[in-house]
Design a protein around this motif. Structure first.
Motif, PDB file in Angstrom:
ATOM      1  N   ASN A   1       0.866  -1.170   0.000  1.00 25.84           N
ATOM      2  CA  ASN A   1       0.000   0.000   0.000  1.00 25.84           C
ATOM      3  C   ASN A   1       0.904   1.222   0.000  1.00 25.84           C
ATOM      4  O   ASN A   1       2.114   1.130   0.183  1.00 25.84           O
ATOM      5  CB  ASN A   1      -0.891  -0.043   1.247  1.00 25.84           C
ATOM      6  N   GLY A   2       0.341   2.397  -0.244  1.00 28.31           N
ATOM      7  CA  GLY A   2       1.175   3.594  -0.213  1.00 28.31           C
ATOM      8  C   GLY A   2       1.555   4.027  -1.611  1.00 28.31           C
ATOM      9  O   GLY A   2       0.740   3.938  -2.535  1.00 28.31           O
ATOM     10  N   SER A   3       2.769   4.465  -1.790  1.00 24.46           N
ATOM     11  CA  SER A   3       3.147   4.926  -3.127  1.00 24.46           C
ATOM     12  C   SER A   3       3.261   3.735  -4.078  1.00 24.46           C
ATOM     13  O   SER A   3       3.514   2.603  -3.656  1.00 24.46           O
ATOM     14  CB  SER A   3       4.466   5.692  -3.076  1.00 24.46           C
ATOM     15  N   VAL A   4       3.065   3.996  -5.338  1.00 22.20           N
ATOM     16  CA  VAL A   4       3.018   2.928  -6.337  1.00 22.20           C
ATOM     17  C   VAL A   4       4.309   2.095  -6.328  1.00 22.20           C
ATOM     18  O   VAL A   4       4.294   0.880  -6.579  1.00 22.20           O
ATOM     19  CB  VAL A   4       2.760   3.539  -7.738  1.00 22.20           C
TER      20      VAL A   4
END
Lengths: 664, 278
Positions: free
Chosen positions: A517-520
């Motif tokens: 999850n989070g930045s790509v």
């Protein structure tokens, strides 16, 4: 015998006279026994010394011959019993020596003597023995022994009934023993005994508590809410002038309530009990210590009782106690446990503690983390864990301070496993911290220890270590994430995912879900080291033993599918039939058909992500999903009973319709 | 005496259910307590709930429509708590870790101004009607850095909280003035005017109404020149996760609007994460 005064009274001299009395008999027996008894009464050192000199076998021998002879005096028997009783009083090794010398059967025989004084002396001596944990185990399953016990309780003699109660308190341990005593009507006898004014009330209540502790069945069978006399007696005893009696009465009532909550519903009575217990805490001795544990067990697991306790200012009182100097470990442990239970559900309680001036309360609890006693360290951890259930204060970064974190991390290296586990549980809450202070934790080098513990052979340690890592990974920034992954590595994650314990598997997949999850860019982690992590997850979904594992695993796919084209294609490869199994059906169809709405939701989100119309490969993916029967399965769900599922299904169908209508 | 037991609606036409003209239509299950007779009754204007009883007394027997029956355990009562009410169903877009971004209008009569705002959900407990999170305001003139506050929310589930605030200097008139600014509130207005919405069953409603109250500043001092004295009336769409809100503070300009949409942090799709407290 003539002799110098000193030699008559010196131990060796006394022993010599005792030996001679045992062998030869006569007047001397009574005299020497009396002297011996006077020497040892109240004197632990002398008791041990005479035991070492071998006094007991002689005393038992005198008792034995006096018992079997019809002409021996009653006072001799009384003296024998009293002497033996004195050796056994308050000294475990004394009890052991008494038993080793074979006194027990003789003492039991005295109980059926015609002379009441002899019976009393025998009973008193036996009671001393039964106060000790090294006393022989009484076998309640033997009919003869049970008969003796019942006859003791039926007698109109306090020494005998008190002995019966002591035997029960000592020897009743298992549920089966509780049941057989309950079935024999012992509880009712004890209740009847409680009615009289008697010095043995404490003994009766202790044995009552022993029989009912943790055993709802026994209570339901033998004791009912209609048993007004019992309630009346116990409630009266909570107002007794002796503190120990008050405490025992509260304990009995609370044990009944813990086993059968409906028996003690009255708010008035519950509040009164709490108030009585709060007063008893002021007792500086063992009564005060036990009161804390009794209060703790009263409010455990019941939010309503916690609220009542909060309303009568329990926290303030405990904080006052905590600030006293030199608290004994048992007392400190008790205070921490009550606070922990108070804070288990109520935000109001946690607020009071966290807002106390200069954080005194928290500081004392944090100090407890480094206490020398194991139980205190564990209790301090549990207390912190419950207080840190407050999302409001986690969001304020309240707990991510060096004062709290450093001692907790130390406990991960504690010699006691139970301390390690308790610390892991507290840490797993603290690391949910929403502020940027997670980096404080990562930089402390603690991640390495968590990863080590996640490989422990002890399930509790392993599970809670992975749990802590999962929570740490939640919304963590990229730099910290990188630091954590460097310690973890894909290989560890794969083995955690296939851990023998389903609970560990669930936490491991939750950890991976948070990882991607989070930045790509985070998605790349599951492709690290030859990318076998994703296919391992795919395999796991087929063999998952509980729904929570499926949910987490599917959300990993969902998160990966929200990335770039390459990521979406990788997920497609995992979910379409024929990729990892012989099954003809896609795992997606299985999940979409599940009864569990959470599974259906997770699956539909994944499909939404795979069919986002802006992606160049979207159309091809829609076609493949249609061919796998997934689109028609979705159509069947357009009016799903769960609102969330229904809305997502419509989104997914809407997206697939963007590419043109399909004839089913 | 006739009671209204439940509400239901037909589909939106696309599913081929009987409404015909594609509109959502409101139906009421009416029960006569003397005869035990139960019938679905169509009310053409769902806004006209005040006259519902009168309407029901002129019951027209209708064929029972294939409507979705909304569970309602007891006759509509206007007093007391609702122990039988269920909590709202979880909505995956209103869950921990979800982020939203948009703007907060802070215009005053003197000048037009809007701040960029990011919101993140950090806690969610539907059983207690509780939600919480942070709100980050960017390009705030008086601050050098973005200002982050922590807020706690009351979810209007008619079990834990109703549409009436009963605190924070908001009267029921103020409540109604704000809630009516949300189009999705219209069907509920009449009932809310009667009893705050206590007897409504919102467990299948596609919008979630909340009040958000900021509790403290996370990264700046309380003396930063900004106020967190008021609170937001919030309407959350379960369909797409869009959020609309109006700030209420008797000492600030009225109806400052908050408009947020879900963010995907550069992803092509939705992403989820979770924690579990011990």
């Amino acid at each position: 015998m003539p002799g110098s005064a000193s030699s008559i009274h010196c131990p060796e001299g006394l022993i010599e006279r005792l030996r001679s009395a045992a062998e030869n008999g006569g007047e001397a027996k009574l005299k020497v026994l009396r002297e011996l008894k006077n020497q040892i009464i109240g004197n632990r050192t002398k008791k041990l010394s005479y035991i070492n000199l071998g006094a007991l076998p002689f005393v038992v021998s005198i008792l034995s011959s006096a018992s079997s002879s019809s002409s021996s005096s009653d006072s001799l028997l009384v003296q024998c019993a009293a002497t033996i009783g004195s050796f056994a009083c308050g000294v475990d090794s004394g009890v052991k020596a008494v038993l080793d010398a074979g006194a027990f059967p003789h003492l039991m025989n005295l109980l059926s003597h015609s002379n009441e004084k002899i019976v009393d002396a025998g009973a008193r001596a036996l009671k001393m023995i039964y106060q000790s944990k090294v006393a022989p185990k009484y076998d309640f399953f033997q009919e003869k022994e049970m008969d003796i016990l019942i006859s003791l309780l039926d007698k109109n003699n306090e020494y005998l009934t008190g002995l019966g109660a002591s035997i029960i308190t000592h020897s009743c341990e298992t549920k089966d023993e509780q049941k057989i005593l309950g079935d024999a009507g012992i509880l009712k006898k004890l209740v009847d005994l409680l009615e009289g004014t008697t010095s043995q009330r404490d003994a009766y209540m202790e044995s009552f508590a022993t029989i009912i502790k943790g055993n709802p069945q026994v209570i339901l069978k033998s004791v009912g809410p209609e048993n007004g006399r019992m309630w009346g007696n116990l409630l009266e005893l909570t107002k007794d002038r002796y503190s120990r009696t008050r405490l025992l009465a509260c304990m009995c009532l609370i044990l009944i309530k813990n086993a059968v909550p409906s028996y003690l519903q009255s708010v008035g009575v519950r509040t009164k009990l709490i108030s009585i217990l709060l007063e008893l805490i002021d007792d500086s001795g063992q009564v005060g210590d036990e009161t804390l544990f009794t209060l703790s067990s009263f409010i455990e697991n019941e939010e309503g009782l916690q609220k009542l306790a909060f309303e009568v200012n329990t926290i303030e009182k405990l904080c006052d106690h905590m600030q006293k100097e030199l608290l004994q470990p048992k007392r400190l442990e008790g205070i921490f446990m009550v606070l922990a239970n108070l804070c288990s559900n109520l935000e109001s309680c946690r607020s009071v503690l966290l807002q106390s001036p200069k954080l005194q309360a928290i500081n004392i609890i944090t100090d407890g983390l480094s206490h020398t006693t194991v139980d205190v360290r564990v209790a301090a951890c549990i207390c912190l864990k419950n207080i840190s259930r407050s999302v409001k204060y986690l969001s304020a970064g309240q707990f991510m301070t060096e004062a709290v974190i450093i001692p907790l991390i130390q406990l991960l290296y504690d010699s006691s496993t139970s301390v390690q586990v308790a610390a892991l549980c507290a840490i797993s809450n603290l690391v949910v911290d929403f502020t940027m202070h997670k980096s404080l934790f990562v930089q402390s080098g603690c991640v390495k220890r968590l990863v080590e513990l996640s490989k422990s052979t002890d399930l509790s340690v392993r599970l809670n270590a992975v749990w802590a890592l999962r929570n740490l990974m939640f919304l963590v920034d990229s730099r910290c994430k990188e630091g954590i992954f460097l310690e973890l590595r894909a290989l560890t994650l794969t083995s955690l995912m296939s851990d023998p314990s389903a609970c560990v598997q669930e936490q491991a997949l939750g950890l991976i879900c948070n990882l991607v999850n989070g930045s790509v860019d985070s998605i790349e982690y599951v492709f690290a080291e030859n990318g076998f992590l994703l296919s391992a997850i795919g395999r796991q979904l087929w063999s998952a033993s509980k729904p929570e594992i499926l949910i987490q695993g599917m959300y990993v796919f969902c998160n990966v599918a929200s990335g770039k084209e390459f990521h979406k294609e990788a997920v497609m490869h995992q979910i379409l039939p024929g990729s990892s199994n012989d099954d003809n059906q896609s795992i997606m169809v299985t999940m979409l058909q599940s009864n569990d709405a959470r599974l259906r939701t997770a699956a539909v989100w994944t499909i939404i992500n795979l069919t986002i119309p802006t992606g160049p490969g979207a159309l091809a993916r829609v076609v493949k999903l249609k061919n796998a029967g997934i689109v028609s399965q979705l159509r069947n769900m357009a009016n799903d009973s769960c609102l969330d599922v229904k809305l997502r299904v419509r989104t997914a169908l809407g997206q697939s319709l963007t590419f043109g209508n399909f004839s089913t | 005496m006739t009671y209204l037991l439940a509400t239901g609606w037909t589909g939106d036409g696309k599913d081929g259910l009987a409404s015909g003209d594609g509109r959502q239509q409101w139906w009421w299950l009416a029960a006569d307590d003397e005869t035990g007779d139960r019938r679905w009754v169509f009310i053409p204007s769902p806004f006209d709930l005040l006259r519902k009883r009168q309407y029901c007394q002129n019951l027209v027997v209708t064929a029972k429509m294939p409507v979705r029956m909304v569970e309602s355990p007891a006759p509509a009562s206007s007093s007391g708590a609702n122990p039988g009410q269920t909590s709202l169903q979880p909505c995956s877009l209103l869950s921990v870790g979800q982020t939203f971004s948009g703007t907060q209008n802070v215009s005053s009569p003197q000048k037009e101004e809007a701040w960029r705002v990011n919101v993140r959900i950090q806690g969610c407990d539907l059983n207690h009607g509780y939600v919480c999170g942070t709100m980050e305001a960017l390009n705030v003139p008086m601050a050098d850095t973005p200002v982050v506050t922590f807020w706690e929310g009351e979810i209007v589930d008619t079990k834990n909280y109703t549409f009436f605030t009963n605190k924070w200097k908001a009267t029921s008139e103020v409540d109604i003035d704000h809630w009516t600014k949300f189009p999705s509130f219209s069907p509920l207005l009449s009932q809310v005017e009667v009893d705050g919405g206590k007897s409504l069953d919102l467990s299948n409603y596609q919008y979630i109404f909340m009040r958000w109250k900021e509790q403290y500043f996370v990264n700046v001092g309380a003396d930063c020149g900004l106020t967190i004295a008021g609170f937001y009336y919030v309407c959350f769409s379960c369909v797409d996760g869009s959020i609309n809100g109006y700030y209420y503070d008797p000492n600030s300009s009225p109806f400052q609007k908050l408009e947020l949409k879900t963010t995907n942090e550069g992803r092509s799709g939705f992403s989820f994460s979770s924690y579990e407290l011990q």
